[in-house]
Design an enzyme around this catalytic site. Structure first.
Site, PDB file in Angstrom:
ATOM      1  N   SER A 188      -7.850  24.553  36.941  1.00  0.00           N
ATOM      2  CA  SER A 188      -8.639  25.733  37.161  1.00  0.00           C
ATOM      3  C   SER A 188     -10.077  25.275  37.332  1.00  0.00           C
ATOM      4  O   SER A 188     -10.983  25.767  37.715  1.00  0.00           O
ATOM      5  CB  SER A 188      -8.332  26.539  35.981  1.00  0.00           C
ATOM      6  N   ASN A 189     -10.546  24.330  36.457  1.00  0.00           N
ATOM      7  CA  ASN A 189     -11.868  23.528  36.538  1.00  0.00           C
ATOM      8  C   ASN A 189     -12.176  22.747  37.663  1.00  0.00           C
ATOM      9  O   ASN A 189     -13.301  22.588  37.914  1.00  0.00           O
ATOM     10  CB  ASN A 189     -12.065  22.860  35.372  1.00  0.00           C
ATOM     11  N   LYS A 201       1.373  21.980  29.873  1.00  0.00           N
ATOM     12  CA  LYS A 201      -0.298  22.217  29.341  1.00  0.00           C
ATOM     13  C   LYS A 201      -0.287  23.828  29.035  1.00  0.00           C
ATOM     14  O   LYS A 201      -0.065  24.771  29.866  1.00  0.00           O
ATOM     15  CB  LYS A 201      -1.205  21.963  30.306  1.00  0.00           C
ATOM     16  N   SER A 250      -2.543  26.773  27.808  1.00  0.00           N
ATOM     17  CA  SER A 250      -4.023  27.203  27.519  1.00  0.00           C
ATOM     18  C   SER A 250      -4.143  28.220  26.958  1.00  0.00           C
ATOM     19  O   SER A 250      -5.470  29.023  26.774  1.00  0.00           O
ATOM     20  CB  SER A 250      -4.511  27.124  28.956  1.00  0.00           C
ATOM     21  N   GLY A 286      -4.388  23.099  25.994  1.00  0.00           N
ATOM     22  CA  GLY A 286      -5.158  23.112  27.118  1.00  0.00           C
ATOM     23  C   GLY A 286      -6.476  23.648  26.883  1.00  0.00           C
ATOM     24  O   GLY A 286      -7.215  24.160  27.965  1.00  0.00           O
TER      25      GLY A 286
END
Length: 333
Positions: free
Chosen positions: A83-84, A202, A204, A228
């Site tokens: 996402s980042n 993971k 989040s 996450g």
């Protein structure tokens, strides 16, 4: 033409070049990967930000510069195309080039996790195979969510099972409800944990009770839970999580690795004090200001952040001051 076929066509020239430049035996880890092979995910993984030039092209020189700095921090590995990393905004060719670039720069003892989740199962399989050929050690597969109302436990179990069956590298599930609006159901996670080519998850979502149940209910499986976010890293470790994929590690990588070490050594008071100082900066670069805030903070610590791709907008001046104040108030600036 099927979506997966349309995806595959633009990948072919890039894949051919990558095969010539990076044959499999030179990919990175000296240990084999693939179905049935277990890798230790214990430790901290920064989900790398993708650097862009002022004209919003991927800046590979800046990426390599950031990687040189990260090499001195004891990360377990790196995550690309999460996402980042502004994954939805990258073309298929760019995704493969980013993986290849990072693989070349990454020490052999560090893992490379690459995002390969697509909306269809077939497209996810094709991209996962491509990521493996480009140098990824593990595929990080986000939940498909466009038809979220139809994404029942049964549908998601079928999706991930087919991906894991076909993948030449191990798979990590990725649940990020803040972005997808879909929390991978616990019963689906528990079923998928039994698959020999699914390493872990993971998570989040930040639901510590859920994460504790995942650890507890999969204790007979070879399944690893990754926090996450840096905001609940200590709590996750206390419940038995293996490691963390934390956006804040792009900025404060060394302190997060220190927190990881303190938890493993049972130095809980020191770990708690450090965790407290990380919570507000973490909220600022995730929920509060997102990727633009993360990239701005990177610049204060000597990394290249640069612009985001549109439609992500840069922070306003008051937002920048608020972000700086958050880091300063917690002793980081």
């Amino acid at each position: 033409m099927a979506l997966s076929t349309r995806l595959a066509l633009p990948l072919q020239p890039a894949l051919a070049a990558l095969r010539r430049a990076a044959p499999r035996q030179c990919r990175g880890l000296s240990t084999p990967s693939g179905p049935g092979h277990t890798l230790d995910l214990g430790g901290i993984f920064p989900p790398l930000a993708t650097p862009f030039s002022p004209t919003q092209e991927v800046d590979y020189d800046r990426l390599e510069g950031n990687l040189r700095r990260y090499a001195s921090i004891p990360f377990r590995g790196l995550v690309v195309l999460g996402s980042n990393g502004e994954y939805p905004y990258l073309a298929p060719r760019e995704r493969l080039e980013v993986v290849s670039c990072v693989r070349r720069a990454l020490p052999r003892d560090r893992l490379l996790l690459a995002g390969s989740g697509c909306e269809s199962t077939q497209a996810t399989i094709e991209l996962t195979v491509s990521m493996a050929e480009a140098g990824a050690d593990v595929a990080l597969v986000v939940t498909p969510c466009y038809y979220r109302g139809a994404m029942t436990s049964a549908a998601l179990i079928q999706h991930y099972t087919e991906v894991a069956d076909a993948s030449p590298i191990p798979v990590v599930l990725y649940s990020v409800p803040a972005n997808t609006g879909l929390d991978l159901p616990l019963e689906a996670v528990l079923a998928l944990a039994q698959h020999p080519n699914i390493l872990g998850i993971k998570d989040s979502g930040g639901d510590i009770t859920r994460m504790g149940l995942m650890v507890h209910k999969t204790r007979q499986e070879d399944f690893q839970v990754l926090a996450g976010s840096a905001g609940f890293l200590l709590a996750s470790y206390a419940l038995g999580a293996s490691g963390g994929v934390c956006a804040l590690a792009n900025v404060l990588g060394a302190p997060l690795c220190q927190l990881d070490r303190l938890c493993r050594e049972g130095r809980w008071q020191e770990a708690r004090d450090l965790q407290h100082r990380l919570i507000e900066p973490n909220v600022a670069v995730t929920r509060r200001f997102g990727v633009p805030g993360l990239k701005k903070a990177m610049e204060w610590f000597g990394y290249y952040g640069g612009p985001c791709r549109a439609p992500l907008a840069p922070l306003t001046s008051p937002q920048v001051e608020e972000l700086r104040g958050t880091f300063s108030a917690n002793g980081w600036l």
